[in-house]
Motif scaffolding. Structure first.
Motif, PDB file in Angstrom:
ATOM      1  N   PRO A  84       0.822  -1.216   0.000  1.00  0.00           N
ATOM      2  CA  PRO A  84       0.000   0.000   0.000  1.00  0.00           C
ATOM      3  C   PRO A  84       0.856   1.267   0.000  1.00  0.00           C
ATOM      4  N   TYR A  85       0.289   2.334  -0.553  1.00  0.00           N
ATOM      5  CA  TYR A  85       0.994   3.618  -0.546  1.00  0.00           C
ATOM      6  C   TYR A  85       1.205   4.080   0.890  1.00  0.00           C
ATOM      7  N   GLY A  86       2.334   4.704   1.126  1.00  0.00           N
ATOM      8  CA  GLY A  86       2.649   5.187   2.458  1.00  0.00           C
ATOM      9  C   GLY A  86       3.500   4.217   3.258  1.00  0.00           C
ATOM     10  N   ALA A  87       3.654   2.991   2.769  1.00  0.00           N
ATOM     11  CA  ALA A  87       4.507   2.033   3.471  1.00  0.00           C
ATOM     12  C   ALA A  87       5.966   2.410   3.228  1.00  0.00           C
ATOM     13  N   ASN A  88       6.777   2.288   4.257  1.00  0.00           N
ATOM     14  CA  ASN A  88       8.166   2.719   4.161  1.00  0.00           C
ATOM     15  C   ASN A  88       9.085   1.691   3.519  1.00  0.00           C
ATOM     16  N   ALA A  89       8.747   0.434   3.602  1.00  0.00           N
ATOM     17  CA  ALA A  89       9.660  -0.589   3.111  1.00  0.00           C
ATOM     18  C   ALA A  89       8.890  -1.709   2.431  1.00  0.00           C
ATOM     19  N   ARG A  90       9.632  -2.522   1.715  1.00  0.00           N
ATOM     20  CA  ARG A  90       9.047  -3.698   1.075  1.00  0.00           C
ATOM     21  C   ARG A  90       8.788  -4.778   2.120  1.00  0.00           C
ATOM     22  N   PRO A  91       7.953  -5.761   1.822  1.00  0.00           N
ATOM     23  CA  PRO A  91       7.695  -6.845   2.774  1.00  0.00           C
ATOM     24  C   PRO A  91       8.958  -7.648   3.047  1.00  0.00           C
TER      25      PRO A  91
END
Length: 96
Positions: A84-91
């Motif tokens: 989602p937009y706004g997430a700071n990092a990848r999973p």
């Protein structure tokens, strides 16, 4: 020569008709970059959530569970969505 060829062709066809086609067999875990399914019998033995999270994280996505069919022969279905937009990092992908 034609008799030997015809006899071997008949023998090969006889062997192939006795073998099962296995067209209806599905592995207990199957997926791609858009999602997948987990057999309910496998989900009772392993952590299905972690299995789906690891699968989607391999593609850099997050998991969203869609449906559960809790009976023998049933499946758990999930979709892999973009972060989602706004997430700071990848999973993060866990080691197993």
């Amino acid at each position: 020569m034609r008799i030997i060829t015809a006899a071997s062709l008949v023998a090969i066809c006889g062997i192939l008709t006795g073998a099962p086609a296995r067209a209806d067999w599905v592995p207990p875990f199957k997926g791609n970059d858009t999602g997948g399914i987990i057999a309910f019998s496998m989900a009772t033995q392993v952590d299905a959530r972690q299995l789906a999270v690891d699968h989607c994280a391999y593609y850099g996505k997050v998991v969203k569970f869609l449906a559960v069919d809790p009976q023998p022969g049933g499946y758990i279905s999930f979709a892999c969505r973009w972060v989602p937009y706004g997430a700071n990092a990848r999973p993060l992908r866990s080691l197993y």
